[in-house]
Scaffold this motif. Structure first.
Motif, mmCIF file in Angstrom:
data_model
loop_
_atom_site.group_PDB
_atom_site.id
_atom_site.type_symbol
_atom_site.label_atom_id
_atom_site.label_comp_id
_atom_site.label_asym_id
_atom_site.label_seq_id
_atom_site.Cartn_x
_atom_site.Cartn_y
_atom_site.Cartn_z
ATOM 1 N N THR A 53 -16.523 -16.904 0.998
ATOM 2 C CA THR A 53 -16.356 -16.644 -0.438
ATOM 3 C C THR A 53 -15.812 -15.250 -0.734
ATOM 4 O O THR A 53 -15.606 -14.914 -1.890
ATOM 5 C CB THR A 53 -17.705 -16.807 -1.177
ATOM 6 N N VAL A 54 -15.606 -14.439 0.319
ATOM 7 C CA VAL A 54 -15.127 -13.063 0.164
ATOM 8 C C VAL A 54 -13.930 -12.857 1.098
ATOM 9 O O VAL A 54 -13.643 -13.712 1.932
ATOM 10 C CB VAL A 54 -16.246 -12.043 0.480
ATOM 11 N N PRO A 55 -13.232 -11.718 0.996
ATOM 12 C CA PRO A 55 -12.121 -11.462 1.919
ATOM 13 C C PRO A 55 -12.630 -11.186 3.345
ATOM 14 O O PRO A 55 -12.695 -10.049 3.807
ATOM 15 C CB PRO A 55 -11.396 -10.263 1.307
ATOM 16 N N TRP A 56 -13.005 -12.235 4.041
ATOM 17 C CA TRP A 56 -13.633 -12.177 5.364
ATOM 18 C C TRP A 56 -12.772 -11.465 6.403
ATOM 19 O O TRP A 56 -13.290 -10.855 7.323
ATOM 20 C CB TRP A 56 -13.967 -13.583 5.859
ATOM 21 N N TRP A 57 -11.468 -11.528 6.249
ATOM 22 C CA TRP A 57 -10.563 -10.913 7.228
ATOM 23 C C TRP A 57 -10.645 -9.389 7.214
ATOM 24 O O TRP A 57 -10.153 -8.745 8.121
ATOM 25 C CB TRP A 57 -9.123 -11.377 6.982
ATOM 26 N N ARG A 58 -11.284 -8.818 6.207
ATOM 27 C CA ARG A 58 -11.429 -7.358 6.131
ATOM 28 C C ARG A 58 -12.685 -6.865 6.841
ATOM 29 O O ARG A 58 -12.933 -5.664 6.891
ATOM 30 C CB ARG A 58 -11.442 -6.901 4.670
#
Length: 112
Positions: A53-58
């Motif tokens: 649900t969040v920018p996991w790649w960061r």
């Protein structure tokens, strides 16, 4: 995020992940240190369970390696956001340039 469904620690981890600016990253350990609670494994567990649900790649490994099984999707995000990468040489895998990409949680410098 629905707080009724998430453990409080997970909410805090995801909040930090949401605050990481485009083109920057924090390691699992960085987030644990920022929160003053848990460790890299606990942050990794939260990201594995709830990170979609969040920018996991960061949120990344400290060695800059791309998330196994998600390399192609993550690389697309990194390239779109201008995240500093270390390009592959001689068959080596692409990695994040952690020296340049790592975010310390400080607000951006308006003078930069």
């Amino acid at each position: 995020m629905e707080s009724a469904e998430l453990p409080e620690y997970a909410e805090r981890v995801l909040q930090v992940a949401e605050e990481i600016p485009p083109g920057r990253v924090m390691t699992y350990g960085d987030i644990a240190e920022w929160l003053g609670e848990g460790g890299p494994r606990q942050v990794g567990r939260v990201m594995a369970l709830y990170g979609g649900t969040v920018p996991w790649w960061r949120v990344v490994r400290a060695d800059g390696a791309l998330l196994p099984g998600h390399e192609r999707r993550a690389l697309g995000h990194y390239r779109a956001e201008g995240t500093p990468l270390r390009e592959a040489h001689g068959g080596a895998a692409i990695r994040l340039d952690m020296r340049r990409a790592r975010w310390d949680g400080a607000p951006p410098d308006p003078q930069a």
